[in-house]
Design a protein around this motif. Structure first.
Motif, PDB file in Angstrom:
ATOM      1  N   TYR A   1       7.836  87.868  42.794  1.00  0.00           N
ATOM      2  CA  TYR A   1       6.570  87.685  42.088  1.00  0.00           C
ATOM      3  C   TYR A   1       6.804  87.118  40.681  1.00  0.00           C
ATOM      4  CZ  TYR A   1       4.074  90.323  45.701  1.00  0.00           C
ATOM      5  OH  TYR A   1       3.517  90.740  46.873  1.00  0.00           O
ATOM      6  N   GLN A   2       7.846  87.622  40.033  1.00  0.00           N
ATOM      7  CA  GLN A   2       8.150  87.157  38.683  1.00  0.00           C
ATOM      8  C   GLN A   2       8.506  85.667  38.683  1.00  0.00           C
ATOM      9  OE1 GLN A   2       7.838  89.019  35.957  1.00  0.00           O
ATOM     10  NE2 GLN A   2       8.394  87.304  34.604  1.00  0.00           N
ATOM     11  N   ARG A   3       9.254  85.234  39.690  1.00  0.00           N
ATOM     12  CA  ARG A   3       9.636  83.821  39.793  1.00  0.00           C
ATOM     13  C   ARG A   3       8.415  82.938  40.028  1.00  0.00           C
ATOM     14  NH1 ARG A   3      10.572  80.972  44.154  1.00  0.00           N
ATOM     15  NH2 ARG A   3      10.645  82.835  45.458  1.00  0.00           N
ATOM     16  N   VAL A   4       7.490  83.389  40.872  1.00  0.00           N
ATOM     17  CA  VAL A   4       6.277  82.609  41.140  1.00  0.00           C
ATOM     18  C   VAL A   4       5.407  82.530  39.888  1.00  0.00           C
ATOM     19  CG1 VAL A   4       4.135  82.543  42.466  1.00  0.00           C
ATOM     20  CG2 VAL A   4       6.290  83.117  43.597  1.00  0.00           C
ATOM     21  N   ILE A   5       5.320  83.645  39.170  1.00  0.00           N
ATOM     22  CA  ILE A   5       4.516  83.646  37.934  1.00  0.00           C
ATOM     23  C   ILE A   5       5.084  82.661  36.927  1.00  0.00           C
ATOM     24  CG2 ILE A   5       3.866  85.032  35.931  1.00  0.00           C
ATOM     25  CD1 ILE A   5       3.627  87.429  37.841  1.00  0.00           C
ATOM     26  N   GLU A   6       6.418  82.649  36.781  1.00  0.00           N
ATOM     27  CA  GLU A   6       7.048  81.714  35.846  1.00  0.00           C
ATOM     28  C   GLU A   6       6.810  80.273  36.273  1.00  0.00           C
ATOM     29  OE1 GLU A   6      11.106  82.829  35.709  1.00  0.00           O
ATOM     30  OE2 GLU A   6      10.773  84.651  34.509  1.00  0.00           O
ATOM     31  N   GLN A   7       6.883  80.021  37.578  1.00  0.00           N
ATOM     32  CA  GLN A   7       6.613  78.680  38.092  1.00  0.00           C
ATOM     33  C   GLN A   7       5.172  78.261  37.808  1.00  0.00           C
ATOM     34  OE1 GLN A   7       7.369  78.317  42.298  1.00  0.00           O
ATOM     35  NE2 GLN A   7       6.557  76.209  42.398  1.00  0.00           N
ATOM     36  N   CYS A   8       4.243  79.169  38.003  1.00  0.00           N
ATOM     37  CA  CYS A   8       2.832  78.876  37.724  1.00  0.00           C
ATOM     38  C   CYS A   8       2.591  78.656  36.235  1.00  0.00           C
ATOM     39  CB  CYS A   8       1.947  80.006  38.235  1.00  0.00           C
ATOM     40  SG  CYS A   8       1.911  80.163  40.035  1.00  0.00           S
ATOM     41  N   LEU A   9       3.267  79.444  35.389  1.00  0.00           N
ATOM     42  CA  LEU A   9       3.110  79.270  33.945  1.00  0.00           C
ATOM     43  C   LEU A   9       3.609  77.905  33.490  1.00  0.00           C
ATOM     44  CD1 LEU A   9       4.075  82.811  32.564  1.00  0.00           C
ATOM     45  CD2 LEU A   9       1.813  81.728  32.540  1.00  0.00           C
ATOM     46  N   ARG A  10       4.732  77.443  34.075  1.00  0.00           N
ATOM     47  CA  ARG A  10       5.233  76.118  33.718  1.00  0.00           C
ATOM     48  C   ARG A  10       4.239  75.030  34.121  1.00  0.00           C
ATOM     49  NH1 ARG A  10      10.149  78.302  35.585  1.00  0.00           N
ATOM     50  NH2 ARG A  10       9.880  77.251  37.614  1.00  0.00           N
ATOM     51  N   ALA A  11       3.666  75.186  35.305  1.00  0.00           N
ATOM     52  CA  ALA A  11       2.698  74.185  35.767  1.00  0.00           C
ATOM     53  C   ALA A  11       1.448  74.180  34.880  1.00  0.00           C
ATOM     54  CB  ALA A  11       2.320  74.448  37.212  1.00  0.00           C
ATOM     55  N   THR A  12       0.919  75.369  34.569  1.00  0.00           N
ATOM     56  CA  THR A  12      -0.267  75.423  33.707  1.00  0.00           C
ATOM     57  C   THR A  12       0.044  74.971  32.291  1.00  0.00           C
ATOM     58  OG1 THR A  12       0.198  77.769  33.267  1.00  0.00           O
ATOM     59  CG2 THR A  12      -1.358  77.259  35.036  1.00  0.00           C
ATOM     60  N   GLY A  13       1.268  75.257  31.842  1.00  0.00           N
ATOM     61  CA  GLY A  13       1.657  74.785  30.510  1.00  0.00           C
ATOM     62  C   GLY A  13       1.668  73.261  30.451  1.00  0.00           C
ATOM     63  N   GLY A  14       2.190  72.614  31.514  1.00  0.00           N
ATOM     64  CA  GLY A  14       2.186  71.150  31.556  1.00  0.00           C
ATOM     65  C   GLY A  14       0.776  70.592  31.555  1.00  0.00           C
ATOM     66  N   MET A  15      -0.112  71.209  32.351  1.00  0.00           N
ATOM     67  CA  MET A  15      -1.497  70.740  32.379  1.00  0.00           C
ATOM     68  C   MET A  15      -2.183  70.964  31.033  1.00  0.00           C
ATOM     69  SD  MET A  15      -2.941  71.713  36.179  1.00  0.00           S
ATOM     70  CE  MET A  15      -2.556  73.469  36.048  1.00  0.00           C
ATOM     71  N   HIS A  16      -1.911  72.100  30.416  1.00  0.00           N
ATOM     72  CA  HIS A  16      -2.498  72.390  29.102  1.00  0.00           C
ATOM     73  C   HIS A  16      -2.031  71.377  28.069  1.00  0.00           C
ATOM     74  CE1 HIS A  16      -2.926  74.496  25.220  1.00  0.00           C
ATOM     75  NE2 HIS A  16      -4.039  74.972  25.763  1.00  0.00           N
ATOM     76  N   SER A  17      -0.739  71.029  28.128  1.00  0.00           N
ATOM     77  CA  SER A  17      -0.206  70.047  27.187  1.00  0.00           C
ATOM     78  C   SER A  17      -0.875  68.686  27.391  1.00  0.00           C
ATOM     79  CB  SER A  17       1.305  69.918  27.372  1.00  0.00           C
ATOM     80  OG  SER A  17       1.830  68.919  26.529  1.00  0.00           O
ATOM     81  N   MET A  18      -1.068  68.295  28.653  1.00  0.00           N
ATOM     82  CA  MET A  18      -1.712  67.013  28.927  1.00  0.00           C
ATOM     83  C   MET A  18      -3.154  67.001  28.404  1.00  0.00           C
ATOM     84  SD  MET A  18      -2.453  65.104  32.560  1.00  0.00           S
ATOM     85  CE  MET A  18      -3.777  66.239  32.937  1.00  0.00           C
ATOM     86  N   VAL A  19      -3.880  68.089  28.635  1.00  0.00           N
ATOM     87  CA  VAL A  19      -5.264  68.164  28.166  1.00  0.00           C
ATOM     88  C   VAL A  19      -5.328  68.115  26.644  1.00  0.00           C
ATOM     89  CG1 VAL A  19      -7.310  69.625  28.073  1.00  0.00           C
ATOM     90  CG2 VAL A  19      -6.081  69.365  30.224  1.00  0.00           C
ATOM     91  N   GLU A  20      -4.410  68.823  25.983  1.00  0.00           N
ATOM     92  CA  GLU A  20      -4.383  68.801  24.525  1.00  0.00           C
ATOM     93  C   GLU A  20      -4.101  67.398  24.007  1.00  0.00           C
ATOM     94  OE1 GLU A  20      -5.056  70.970  22.192  1.00  0.00           O
ATOM     95  OE2 GLU A  20      -5.668  72.505  23.628  1.00  0.00           O
ATOM     96  N   ASN A  21      -3.149  66.693  24.633  1.00  0.00           N
ATOM     97  CA  ASN A  21      -2.841  65.321  24.216  1.00  0.00           C
ATOM     98  C   ASN A  21      -4.036  64.400  24.422  1.00  0.00           C
ATOM     99  OD1 ASN A  21      -0.244  65.972  23.429  1.00  0.00           O
ATOM    100  ND2 ASN A  21       0.679  65.404  25.387  1.00  0.00           N
ATOM    101  N   LEU A  22      -4.736  64.571  25.526  1.00  0.00           N
ATOM    102  CA  LEU A  22      -5.922  63.755  25.779  1.00  0.00           C
ATOM    103  C   LEU A  22      -7.002  64.018  24.735  1.00  0.00           C
ATOM    104  CD1 LEU A  22      -6.246  63.923  29.673  1.00  0.00           C
ATOM    105  CD2 LEU A  22      -5.676  61.924  28.295  1.00  0.00           C
TER     106      LEU A  22
END
Length: 489
Positions: free
Chosen positions: A283-304
């Motif tokens: 579960y911890q590994r999946v959560i970290e994977q999801c956080l990385r994905a959401t972090g990338g999307m958040h970064s893209m939205v902030e840049n836009l």
């Protein structure tokens, strides 16, 4: 809405009608004054001729001719009139046409002829002239100087013929003016219609430009010189609209692609995680994977969002004194661990002790994107070199790295939004191709510029912070070590 053709014809017709009317009125009054002057001159000739035939003998005043001998003063149709008075107001002689009636005797007469309008005894309108004169003495040998008396003479004629001539003249002028205006309007309508034909051609050409496909351009054969700028501006506008639509389509596709991959990853990870009970570390590994994905999307939205605000000129520049060494360290620190993990040789060249006036937040954003790009695209055991040079109120920051797989031709697209060297987007979720375009926009906001170069596998980006006109203050180095320093991590 009134057409341009109608407006031009109406305004031109009104101007022409006004001009012709003024000319016609001027001609009428000039001719009227001339005819009246001739009429008055004829009256004066008659009056002086009559007064020259008046003689005085003792206290008697007589005419050298019989009144009935003057046909103009005896006829019934259009008669002439004259009357002579003494100073005491007694009528001494008058024309047969007057009968028992009298002419109007003006007051305060002198030897200077006076002219005025008058109502004749027959009720018709006329003009008359009047003046004082001295009669001719019959016996010139005798001395009658003391007995000489002033006489007054009035000669009048009806003006029906003159009025008729003036009426005819006014009618002709009115007819000519109206005919000229009507003919001019008809001619103007044809000329304006022919002159505006290029506009109709332009409208048809614009209508032919497709809504979905803006590749068509406005073309007019033998266009007038005045319309050439309009055609050029329209084609320029169509080019910009076409580019905007293309960017919008590309932007929509890129955003959809960039969001689809991490969202698909999130969905897959969560579905696999929810398919059966798992251990805590899974579960911890999946959560970290999801956080990385959401972090990338958040970064893209902030840049836009930042790019959108920059495009709308809603990013104010806040200038402050900044020490370059602390600014560079703050920008580099997030990537130091990654560089250490890839065993990169990091080299610093230049004077980092200077204090400059700039916008700390936006400069940090530019440097962070450049450092991230350099570290991420440098192969293991490669090198990254940062050079800072001050010259002429300008600071050049050059960040270079080896192991570049891009071609020199790719430099033209490097600052395009969502463009990446890996067209397959195998690294989706970690990079979305906004970093370099964000750097270019921030440098424009700061009044500087940025340029890139690829040479022999070495990729380098130079950010130029410089003094610029306007409201964006430039850089003022307070200390400068020309020898510089070198630091290797």
């Amino acid at each position: 809405m009134r057409s341009l053709r109608t407006s031009l014809v109406i305004r031109t017709a009104l101007l022409l009608a006004s001009t012709l009317s003024i000319a016609a009125v001027s001609i009428y009054f000039l001719m009227r004054a001339s005819l009246i002057s001739e009429f008055d001159a004829a009256l004066l000739v008659e009056a002086r001729s009559l007064s020259s035939h008046v003689e005085q003998s003792d206290h008697e005043v007589s005419l050298e001719f019989e009144v009935g001998q003057l046909p103009d003063y005896a006829r019934i149709d259009h008669p002439h009139y004259f009357q002579i008075w003494s100073n005491d107001g007694q009528s001494k002689a008058k024309s047969q046409s007057l009968g028992d009636r009298n002419l109007e005797r003006p007051r305060d007469l002198t030897d200077v002829p006076a002219y005025n309008l008058a109502t004749l005894p027959n009720g018709h309108s006329g003009r008359q002239t009047a003046f004082q004169f001295k009669p001719r003495i019959e016996d010139e040998a005798s001395d009658h100087t003391s007995d000489e008396q002033n006489l007054s003479i009035v000669v009048a004629r009806d003006t029906r013929q003159l009025d008729s001539m003036l009426g005819t003249l006014a009618g002709l002028l009115l007819l000519v003016t109206a005919a000229t205006v009507i003919g001019s309007v008809a001619t103007l309508s044809h000329i304006v219609a022919k002159g505006l034909q290029p506009l109709n051609t332009l409208a048809a050409s614009i209508e032919g430009v497709g809504v979905a496909d803006l590749s068509e351009r406005v073309r007019i054969e033998n266009a007038p010189h005045e319309m050439t700028p309009v055609v050029q501006r329209l084609n320029g506008l169509l080019n910009r609209l076409n580019d905007t639509l293309a960017r919008e389509k590309s932007f929509t596709a890129n955003v959809a692609h960039e969001l689809r991959t991490p969202l698909a990853g999130l969905q897959t990870a969560l579905e696999v995680c929810a398919s059966q009970p798992r251990e805590q570390k899974d579960y911890q590994r999946v959560i970290e994977q999801c956080l990385r994905a959401t972090g990338g999307m958040h970064s893209m939205v902030e840049n836009l969002l930042v790019l959108t605000r920059a495009d709308a000129h809603q990013l104010p520049v806040e200038i402050e004194s900044v020490e370059i060494s602390s600014l560079v360290q703050e920008s580099w620190s997030p990537f130091e661990a990654m560089a250490h993990g890839k065993q990169l040789d990091v080299e610093w060249v230049g004077n980092h002790a200077s204090i400059v006036q700039l916008d700390r937040e936006k400069t940090t954003l530019v440097l962070k994107n450049l450092f991230e790009n350099a570290v991420a695209h440098t192969e293991k055991s490669g090198w990254v070199r940062t050079t800072i040079v001050f010259q002429d109120s300008r600071m050049d920051v050059t960040i270079a790295n080896n192991g570049c797989k891009l071609r020199p031709a790719d430099v033209a697209h490097l600052f395009d939004r969502f463009w990446r060297g890996d067209q397959a987007r195998s690294d989706a979720g970690s990079h979305c191709g906004l970093g370099m375009s964000l750097c270019k926009k921030m440098m424009a906001v700061l009044g500087g510029s940025i340029e890139a170069q690829i040479d022999g596998g070495v990729f380098s980006v130079k950010a130029i912070f410089r003094t610029s006109p306007g409201d964006v203050p430039g850089l003022v180095p307070q200390t400068l070590d020309t020898a510089g320093d070198r630091k290797r991590s």
